[in-house]
Write an enzyme that holds these catalytic residues in place. Structure first.
Site, PDB file in Angstrom:
ATOM      1  N   ARG A  52      48.869 156.336  16.548  1.00 35.88           N
ATOM      2  CA  ARG A  52      47.411 156.817  16.852  1.00 35.88           C
ATOM      3  C   ARG A  52      47.319 158.487  17.380  1.00 35.88           C
ATOM      4  O   ARG A  52      47.107 158.955  17.149  1.00 35.88           O
ATOM      5  CB  ARG A  52      47.466 155.632  17.359  1.00 35.88           C
ATOM      6  CG  ARG A  52      45.228 155.643  17.072  1.00 35.88           C
ATOM      7  CD  ARG A  52      44.692 154.666  17.601  1.00 35.88           C
ATOM      8  NE  ARG A  52      44.781 154.686  18.793  1.00 35.88           N
ATOM      9  CZ  ARG A  52      44.131 153.516  19.961  1.00 35.88           C
ATOM     10  NH1 ARG A  52      43.369 152.736  18.940  1.00 35.88           N
ATOM     11  NH2 ARG A  52      44.298 152.853  21.138  1.00 35.88           N
ATOM     12  N   LYS A 151      40.831 159.353  19.214  1.00 35.65           N
ATOM     13  CA  LYS A 151      40.793 159.149  20.885  1.00 35.65           C
ATOM     14  C   LYS A 151      40.553 159.679  21.896  1.00 35.65           C
ATOM     15  O   LYS A 151      42.069 160.734  22.567  1.00 35.65           O
ATOM     16  CB  LYS A 151      41.800 157.439  21.026  1.00 35.65           C
ATOM     17  CG  LYS A 151      41.584 156.624  21.743  1.00 35.65           C
ATOM     18  CD  LYS A 151      42.423 155.525  22.091  1.00 35.65           C
ATOM     19  CE  LYS A 151      41.258 154.760  23.584  1.00 35.65           C
ATOM     20  NZ  LYS A 151      40.993 154.078  23.708  1.00 35.65           N
ATOM     21  N   GLU A 184      30.729 149.794  16.841  1.00 35.80           N
ATOM     22  CA  GLU A 184      31.671 148.715  17.442  1.00 35.80           C
ATOM     23  C   GLU A 184      31.022 149.038  19.085  1.00 35.80           C
ATOM     24  O   GLU A 184      29.651 149.291  19.110  1.00 35.80           O
ATOM     25  CB  GLU A 184      32.946 150.001  18.029  1.00 35.80           C
ATOM     26  CG  GLU A 184      32.491 151.378  18.251  1.00 35.80           C
ATOM     27  CD  GLU A 184      34.086 152.290  18.026  1.00 35.80           C
ATOM     28  OE1 GLU A 184      35.761 151.766  17.910  1.00 35.80           O
ATOM     29  OE2 GLU A 184      34.248 152.875  17.755  1.00 35.80           O
TER      30      GLU A 184
HETATM   31  N1  PMP Z   1      37.372 151.113  20.301  1.00 36.32           N
HETATM   32  C1  PMP Z   1      36.458 152.011  21.200  1.00 36.32           C
HETATM   33  C2  PMP Z   1      35.610 152.962  21.663  1.00 36.32           C
HETATM   34  C3  PMP Z   1      37.391 152.086  22.203  1.00 36.32           C
HETATM   35  O1  PMP Z   1      37.490 152.825  23.208  1.00 36.32           O
HETATM   36  C4  PMP Z   1      39.277 151.498  22.626  1.00 36.32           C
HETATM   37  C5  PMP Z   1      39.856 150.972  23.679  1.00 36.32           C
HETATM   38  N2  PMP Z   1      40.469 152.547  23.895  1.00 36.32           N
HETATM   39  C6  PMP Z   1      38.872 150.599  21.270  1.00 36.32           C
HETATM   40  C7  PMP Z   1      37.898 150.632  20.506  1.00 36.32           C
HETATM   41  C8  PMP Z   1      40.046 149.230  21.312  1.00 36.32           C
HETATM   42  O2  PMP Z   1      41.318 149.558  20.852  1.00 36.32           O
HETATM   43  P1  PMP Z   1      42.240 149.182  20.689  1.00 36.32           P
HETATM   44  O3  PMP Z   1      42.307 148.054  20.936  1.00 36.32           O
HETATM   45  O4  PMP Z   1      43.033 150.164  20.471  1.00 36.32           O
HETATM   46  O5  PMP Z   1      42.590 149.440  22.564  1.00 36.32           O
END
Ligand code: PMP
Length: 285
Positions: A52, A151, A184
């Site tokens: 990622r 991200k 989300e």
């Molecule tokens: N959505 C957002 C906007 C996030 O910042 C995160 C965590 N960093 C997640 C979802 C969850 O992702 P992950 O399970 O990879 O930590």
């Protein structure tokens, strides 16, 4: 003893871990990051986090000055140096120092930063009894403007919603996309359960493709649950039986109230409990 922070292959005491004020990571939020966890000395889904991170880098045309294997070793070494086996890891790659203009091509030196620390969790009571969330009026950044799949160090969209959560006395807020569908939360993906079917918004709802989300989808399917990645609206949440959030930091956390309304009977439900139990097994395996 102070935590040692990795910057470009060197280790610095926390107080001395610094980068330039001309770094475009600071000036423009031009950079990317990962949040990961280590359990018993092993980084959970390490490769998936690297994939990622590299995809985020590719999307913003940023060249990470090392290989995925070298990065994984640097993360493992930083954990070992700090004597951490159960930890939260923040991996940041900035565009590097440039001039005061936007042009990323003026920045020649991306900064690779690895911060490892003790885990900061929500209070245990929220895991036991579930948390309360609100819908933010801030909408999730549309993919056509800036893909939530990147991200990036640009988290103001999420922070605007987080401010709304805190103002409402909650730890998390739900972001809808520009179509009014559930996207989300500010730092977590969302799952909804209705009649024992598990629903979660698809990638094209405009979400970060969470590593924990993927792990939970696999786990739920292994356990025999039906999982559907389909668009949902708040209507579905208001009539849901259960709800929970996933994230590297939060792991799986139940949600029992949305917009002051109880979800289901307002208690942590059986499917959520089942998944939390099996997720524990997964991470200590
Ligand atoms: N959505 C957002 C906007 C996030 O910042 C995160 C965590 N960093 C997640 C979802 C969850 O992702 P992950 O399970 O990879 O930590």
């Amino acid at each position: 003893m102070s935590i040692k922070v990795y910057i470009n292959g060197e280790y610095f005491a926390k107080e001395d871990a610094k980068i330039s004020v001309f770094d475009h990571g600071l000036l423009y939020g031009d950079g990317i990051f990962e949040g990961m966890r280590a359990y018993s000395g092993k980084v959970f889904r390490h490769q998936a986090h690297m994939d990622r991170l590299w995809n985020s880098a590719r999307a913003i045309a940023l060249e990470i000055p090392m290989t995925k294997e070298e990065m994984m070793k640097a993360v493992d070494d930083t954990l070992a140096l700090n004597g951490l086996t159960d930890a939260y890891i923040r991996l940041v790659v900035t565009r590097g120092a440039g001039n005061l203009g936007l042009n990323p091509y003026n920045c020649s030196n991306p900064q690779v930063i690895i911060i490892t620390d003790k885990i900061t969790l929500y209070p245990q009571a929220l895991y036991d009894n579930g948390m309360e969330i609100v819908t933010a009026s801030t909408i999730r950044m549309p993919a056509a403007a800036l893909s939530p799949r990147i991200k990036s160090l640009n988290y103001l969209n999420n922070i605007m919603a987080k401010l709304e959560a805190k103002t409402a006395g909650c730890e998390e807020a739900l972001l809808l996309n520009f179509k009014g569908e559930i996207a989300e939360c500010t730092g977590d993906n969302i799952f909804i359960i209705k009649d024992e079917v598990i629903y979660t918004p698809p990638t094209d709802a405009g979400i970060l493709e969470g590593i924990t989300r993927a792990a939970v989808i696999d786990l739920a399917k292994e356990l025999g649950y039906e999982v559907r990645e389909v668009a949902r609206t708040r209507h579905d949440l208001y009539i849901a039986d259960e709800c929970f959030l996933t994230g590297s930091a939060a792991e799986l956390i139940p949600v029992v109230k949305i917009d002051m309304r109880p979800i289901g009977d307002g208690k942590v439900g059986p499917v959520t409990k089942d998944l939390i139990t099996h997720f524990r097994d997964l991470i200590v395996r």
